[in-house]
Design a protein around this motif. Structure first.
Motif, PDB file in Angstrom:
ATOM      1  N   ASP A 229     -42.424  36.166   8.300  1.00 53.08           N
ATOM      2  CA  ASP A 229     -42.672  37.274   8.668  1.00 53.08           C
ATOM      3  C   ASP A 229     -44.075  37.276   9.722  1.00 53.08           C
ATOM      4  O   ASP A 229     -44.813  36.445   9.187  1.00 53.08           O
ATOM      5  N   HIS A 230     -44.031  38.119  10.479  1.00 53.95           N
ATOM      6  CA  HIS A 230     -45.078  38.118  11.388  1.00 53.95           C
ATOM      7  C   HIS A 230     -45.970  39.319  11.360  1.00 53.95           C
ATOM      8  O   HIS A 230     -45.621  40.308  12.334  1.00 53.95           O
ATOM      9  N   ILE A 231     -46.930  39.496  10.677  1.00 52.77           N
ATOM     10  CA  ILE A 231     -47.697  40.596  10.693  1.00 52.77           C
ATOM     11  C   ILE A 231     -49.146  40.341  10.691  1.00 52.77           C
ATOM     12  O   ILE A 231     -49.770  39.747   9.635  1.00 52.77           O
ATOM     13  N   ASP A 232     -49.684  40.338  12.006  1.00 60.14           N
ATOM     14  CA  ASP A 232     -50.918  39.849  12.281  1.00 60.14           C
ATOM     15  C   ASP A 232     -52.065  41.099  12.056  1.00 60.14           C
ATOM     16  O   ASP A 232     -51.658  42.239  12.562  1.00 60.14           O
ATOM     17  N   ILE A 233     -52.986  40.915  11.259  1.00 58.15           N
ATOM     18  CA  ILE A 233     -53.894  41.798  11.013  1.00 58.15           C
ATOM     19  C   ILE A 233     -55.302  41.336  11.646  1.00 58.15           C
ATOM     20  O   ILE A 233     -55.872  40.547  11.125  1.00 58.15           O
ATOM     21  N   PRO A 234     -55.857  41.839  12.678  1.00 54.89           N
ATOM     22  CA  PRO A 234     -56.753  41.462  13.325  1.00 54.89           C
ATOM     23  C   PRO A 234     -58.064  41.680  12.249  1.00 54.89           C
ATOM     24  O   PRO A 234     -58.053  42.837  11.566  1.00 54.89           O
ATOM     25  N   GLU A 235     -59.130  41.026  12.081  1.00 55.13           N
ATOM     26  CA  GLU A 235     -60.321  40.964  11.348  1.00 55.13           C
ATOM     27  C   GLU A 235     -61.212  42.321  11.400  1.00 55.13           C
ATOM     28  O   GLU A 235     -61.480  42.915  10.371  1.00 55.13           O
ATOM     29  N   ASN A 236     -61.169  42.900  12.802  1.00 50.41           N
ATOM     30  CA  ASN A 236     -61.835  43.929  12.775  1.00 50.41           C
ATOM     31  C   ASN A 236     -61.231  45.342  12.196  1.00 50.41           C
ATOM     32  O   ASN A 236     -61.725  46.360  12.360  1.00 50.41           O
ATOM     33  N   GLU A 237     -59.902  45.260  11.954  1.00 48.86           N
ATOM     34  CA  GLU A 237     -59.213  46.249  11.307  1.00 48.86           C
ATOM     35  C   GLU A 237     -59.091  46.151  10.025  1.00 48.86           C
ATOM     36  O   GLU A 237     -58.695  47.184   9.337  1.00 48.86           O
ATOM     37  N   LEU A 238     -59.652  45.291   9.325  1.00 49.29           N
ATOM     38  CA  LEU A 238     -59.873  45.235   7.993  1.00 49.29           C
ATOM     39  C   LEU A 238     -61.397  45.568   7.508  1.00 49.29           C
ATOM     40  O   LEU A 238     -62.366  44.875   7.842  1.00 49.29           O
ATOM     41  N   ARG A 239     -61.588  46.260   6.361  1.00 49.65           N
ATOM     42  CA  ARG A 239     -62.792  46.218   5.535  1.00 49.65           C
ATOM     43  C   ARG A 239     -62.434  45.713   4.358  1.00 49.65           C
ATOM     44  O   ARG A 239     -61.538  45.908   3.489  1.00 49.65           O
ATOM     45  N   VAL A 240     -63.615  44.682   3.885  1.00 50.90           N
ATOM     46  CA  VAL A 240     -63.307  43.718   2.685  1.00 50.90           C
ATOM     47  C   VAL A 240     -64.606  44.196   1.604  1.00 50.90           C
ATOM     48  O   VAL A 240     -65.736  44.299   2.096  1.00 50.90           O
ATOM     49  N   ASP A 241     -64.298  44.652   0.449  1.00 45.78           N
ATOM     50  CA  ASP A 241     -64.955  44.971  -0.498  1.00 45.78           C
ATOM     51  C   ASP A 241     -64.994  44.237  -1.560  1.00 45.78           C
ATOM     52  O   ASP A 241     -63.888  43.997  -2.176  1.00 45.78           O
ATOM     53  N   VAL A 242     -65.999  43.936  -2.354  1.00 48.02           N
ATOM     54  CA  VAL A 242     -65.873  43.017  -3.707  1.00 48.02           C
ATOM     55  C   VAL A 242     -66.631  43.471  -4.546  1.00 48.02           C
ATOM     56  O   VAL A 242     -67.722  44.464  -4.392  1.00 48.02           O
ATOM     57  N   PHE A 243     -66.180  43.545  -5.788  1.00 51.30           N
ATOM     58  CA  PHE A 243     -66.550  44.365  -7.103  1.00 51.30           C
ATOM     59  C   PHE A 243     -66.302  43.387  -8.190  1.00 51.30           C
ATOM     60  O   PHE A 243     -65.691  42.635  -8.411  1.00 51.30           O
ATOM     61  N   VAL A 260     -61.519  42.085  -5.265  1.00 55.77           N
ATOM     62  CA  VAL A 260     -61.521  42.310  -3.869  1.00 55.77           C
ATOM     63  C   VAL A 260     -60.514  43.673  -3.746  1.00 55.77           C
ATOM     64  O   VAL A 260     -59.678  43.989  -4.300  1.00 55.77           O
ATOM     65  N   ARG A 261     -61.218  44.232  -2.735  1.00 52.32           N
ATOM     66  CA  ARG A 261     -60.538  45.694  -2.088  1.00 52.32           C
ATOM     67  C   ARG A 261     -60.435  45.564  -0.823  1.00 52.32           C
ATOM     68  O   ARG A 261     -61.289  45.369   0.076  1.00 52.32           O
ATOM     69  N   LEU A 262     -59.260  45.434  -0.196  1.00 51.73           N
ATOM     70  CA  LEU A 262     -59.021  45.470   1.283  1.00 51.73           C
ATOM     71  C   LEU A 262     -58.774  46.921   1.850  1.00 51.73           C
ATOM     72  O   LEU A 262     -57.706  47.599   1.073  1.00 51.73           O
ATOM     73  N   THR A 263     -59.169  47.395   3.059  1.00 57.08           N
ATOM     74  CA  THR A 263     -58.870  48.579   3.576  1.00 57.08           C
ATOM     75  C   THR A 263     -58.420  48.433   4.843  1.00 57.08           C
ATOM     76  O   THR A 263     -59.093  47.737   5.581  1.00 57.08           O
ATOM     77  N   HIS A 264     -57.021  48.744   5.217  1.00 58.47           N
ATOM     78  CA  HIS A 264     -56.837  48.680   6.536  1.00 58.47           C
ATOM     79  C   HIS A 264     -57.045  49.907   7.413  1.00 58.47           C
ATOM     80  O   HIS A 264     -56.637  50.914   7.041  1.00 58.47           O
ATOM     81  N   ILE A 265     -58.149  49.745   8.293  1.00 59.40           N
ATOM     82  CA  ILE A 265     -58.930  50.777   8.594  1.00 59.40           C
ATOM     83  C   ILE A 265     -57.999  51.682   9.743  1.00 59.40           C
ATOM     84  O   ILE A 265     -58.025  53.143   9.706  1.00 59.40           O
ATOM     85  N   PRO A 266     -56.981  51.098  10.414  1.00 57.96           N
ATOM     86  CA  PRO A 266     -56.131  52.155  11.435  1.00 57.96           C
ATOM     87  C   PRO A 266     -55.201  53.111  10.347  1.00 57.96           C
ATOM     88  O   PRO A 266     -54.901  54.237  10.923  1.00 57.96           O
ATOM     89  N   THR A 267     -54.732  52.469   9.177  1.00 58.55           N
ATOM     90  CA  THR A 267     -53.864  53.435   8.733  1.00 58.55           C
ATOM     91  C   THR A 267     -54.294  54.030   7.083  1.00 58.55           C
ATOM     92  O   THR A 267     -53.758  54.868   6.741  1.00 58.55           O
ATOM     93  N   GLY A 268     -55.296  53.318   6.967  1.00 65.04           N
ATOM     94  CA  GLY A 268     -55.991  53.886   5.637  1.00 65.04           C
ATOM     95  C   GLY A 268     -55.534  53.234   4.320  1.00 65.04           C
ATOM     96  O   GLY A 268     -55.778  53.851   3.149  1.00 65.04           O
ATOM     97  N   ILE A 269     -54.655  52.416   4.732  1.00 62.64           N
ATOM     98  CA  ILE A 269     -54.122  51.417   3.293  1.00 62.64           C
ATOM     99  C   ILE A 269     -55.072  50.851   2.643  1.00 62.64           C
ATOM    100  O   ILE A 269     -55.927  50.023   3.234  1.00 62.64           O
ATOM    101  N   VAL A 270     -55.156  50.965   1.506  1.00 65.63           N
ATOM    102  CA  VAL A 270     -56.058  50.318   0.309  1.00 65.63           C
ATOM    103  C   VAL A 270     -55.298  49.400  -0.542  1.00 65.63           C
ATOM    104  O   VAL A 270     -54.405  50.030  -1.202  1.00 65.63           O
ATOM    105  N   VAL A 271     -55.781  48.456  -0.774  1.00 63.64           N
ATOM    106  CA  VAL A 271     -54.876  47.274  -1.782  1.00 63.64           C
ATOM    107  C   VAL A 271     -56.183  46.764  -2.443  1.00 63.64           C
ATOM    108  O   VAL A 271     -57.172  46.142  -2.169  1.00 63.64           O
ATOM    109  N   SER A 272     -56.065  46.771  -4.000  1.00 64.41           N
ATOM    110  CA  SER A 272     -57.286  46.055  -4.653  1.00 64.41           C
ATOM    111  C   SER A 272     -56.566  45.005  -5.670  1.00 64.41           C
ATOM    112  O   SER A 272     -55.242  45.219  -5.956  1.00 64.41           O
ATOM    113  N   MET A 273     -57.237  43.828  -5.830  1.00 70.00           N
ATOM    114  CA  MET A 273     -56.785  42.670  -6.686  1.00 70.00           C
ATOM    115  C   MET A 273     -57.900  42.335  -7.386  1.00 70.00           C
ATOM    116  O   MET A 273     -58.974  41.942  -7.120  1.00 70.00           O
TER     117      MET A 273
END
Length: 370
Positions: A229-243, A260-273
């Motif tokens: 799969d080819h889903i390229d995510i530019p670094e400037n579209e991701l916000r990375v938070d650690v907790f 780690v919490r990742l936020t995709h800025i253009p879509t607002g999708i948030v993923v935590s692990m």
């Protein structure tokens, strides 16, 4: 026993098996087994353990798929011989045995027939399942935890490998959300019919007045991405938070900021692990899920555009797809397929095979009519 028309039943079994063989494309399965066997035999296969695991897993799945079809053919042959011998000798015990085997083969064929309906673009993928509590306060959080247990028990019954990637605990009880992977072929095609809003009706164990409470939880199912799969995510579209990882009631389970919490800025999708041991591992796991969600979003946008161009505005999934009623009576009912079961405790313990099969057949019919 004489009331069973064995010749007619056996002809029906052979006809169903022939349809399954045609849809499954047995020759293609054999070709895949030959190709994967060559790849599995390569001396440098395990230089890349992740790729080696995928090859051996795919080979095992294809071999099992072929074996199921071949064995069913052999069982039908054996059944025909058993019926002939029992008829010649007037052996009632053998006829009773034939009746039992007939029912068993019919059930197995029905299950295999459902598998052949998993022919969507991503149906063969592994799955990521996310459960979120909805309206209903603490009861909804408790319901989300009940659904997580139900699905993990269902996976256990099927012998599926699962991996819980993130859990966000509610303050009083239950879960705000939970995400887990099912690392088995066709997990997405199977589990995607569980996506939607689930409703629970019961006497609330958290209400000191013993009132009936209705609560909701949402289930999201996405296909796990693959290396192709080819889903390229530019670094400037991701916000990375650690907790810091935490357990139920805010109890710390890790003394370092490894979650780690990742936020995709253009879509607002948030993923935590938070369940891996290191920040690097949690970030890698979160990135896989983020890419999977963006892959599904891309497909949904493409499908929406196609429907717009075709003038098709028919919705295939309602907001509420299943009700779990524990009071004043016991009933679990799927509102799309009308499949229902009176033993709610069994369903919540993972016995959802009937709902999943009915959902797959319902979806296949909807695709056919579209």
């Amino acid at each position: 026993m004489a009331s069973t028309d064995f010749p007619a039943e056996i002809r029906a079994l052979r006809s169903t098996l022939a349809d399954i063989e045609a849809v499954s494309d047995v020759e293609a399965i054999k070709a895949d087994i030959e190709r994967l066997s060559e790849e599995a035999g390569a001396p440098n296969l395990w230089d890349n353990p992740e790729e080696a695991q995928k090859v051996t897993s795919a080979l095992s799945h294809k071999q099992s798929e072929l074996e199921r079809i071949v064995k069913l053919g052999e069982r039908i042959d054996d059944l025909e011989v058993l019926v002939e011998l029992a008829g010649e000798e007037g052996d009632e015990d053998s006829l009773a045995e034939a009746e039992t085997e007939l029912n068993s083969i019919t059930k197995t064929l029905s299950e295999l027939e459902v598998v052949t309906l998993l022919n969507g673009e991503y149906d063969s993928r592994e799955a990521v399942v996310t459960i979120r509590s909805g309206a209903g306060g603490v009861d909804a959080a408790d319901f989300a935890e009940m659904l997580l247990r139900m699905y993990l028990r269902y996976a256990e019954r099927r012998g599926w490998k699962t991996k819980v990637g993130d859990t966000s605990y509610a303050e009083e009880a239950g879960l705000k959300s939970a995400t887990f992977e099912i690392n088995e072929p066709f997990a997405f095609g199977t589990m995607s019919v569980e996506a939607g809003t689930h409703r629970l009706v019961r006497i609330s164990p958290f209400d000191n007045q013993g009132r009936r409470q209705t609560s909701f939880a949402a289930v999201e199912v996405i296909p796990l991405i693959e290396t192709t799969d080819h889903i390229d995510i530019p670094e400037n579209e991701l916000r990375v938070d650690v907790f810091r990882s935490s357990g139920p009631g805010g109890q710390s389970v890790n003394t370092t900021d490894s979650a780690v919490r990742l936020t995709h800025i253009p879509t607002g999708i948030v993923v935590s692990m938070q369940n891996e041991k290191s920040q690097i591992q949690n970030r890698a796991a979160a990135m896989r899920v983020m890419q999977s969600r963006l892959l599904l979003l891309k497909k949904e946008q493409e499908d929406a555009k196609k429907k717009e161009l075709a003038g098709d505005v028919k919705a295939s999934w309602g907001d509420q797809m299943r009700s779990y009623v524990l009071h004043p009576y016991q009933m679990v009912k799927d509102l799309r397929t009308n499949h229902e079961v009176g033993n709610a405790a069994s369903v919540l313990d993972g016995d959802i095979e009937g709902f999943v099969d009915a959902g797959i057949r319902w979806r296949a019919a909807a695709r056919h009519d579209a």
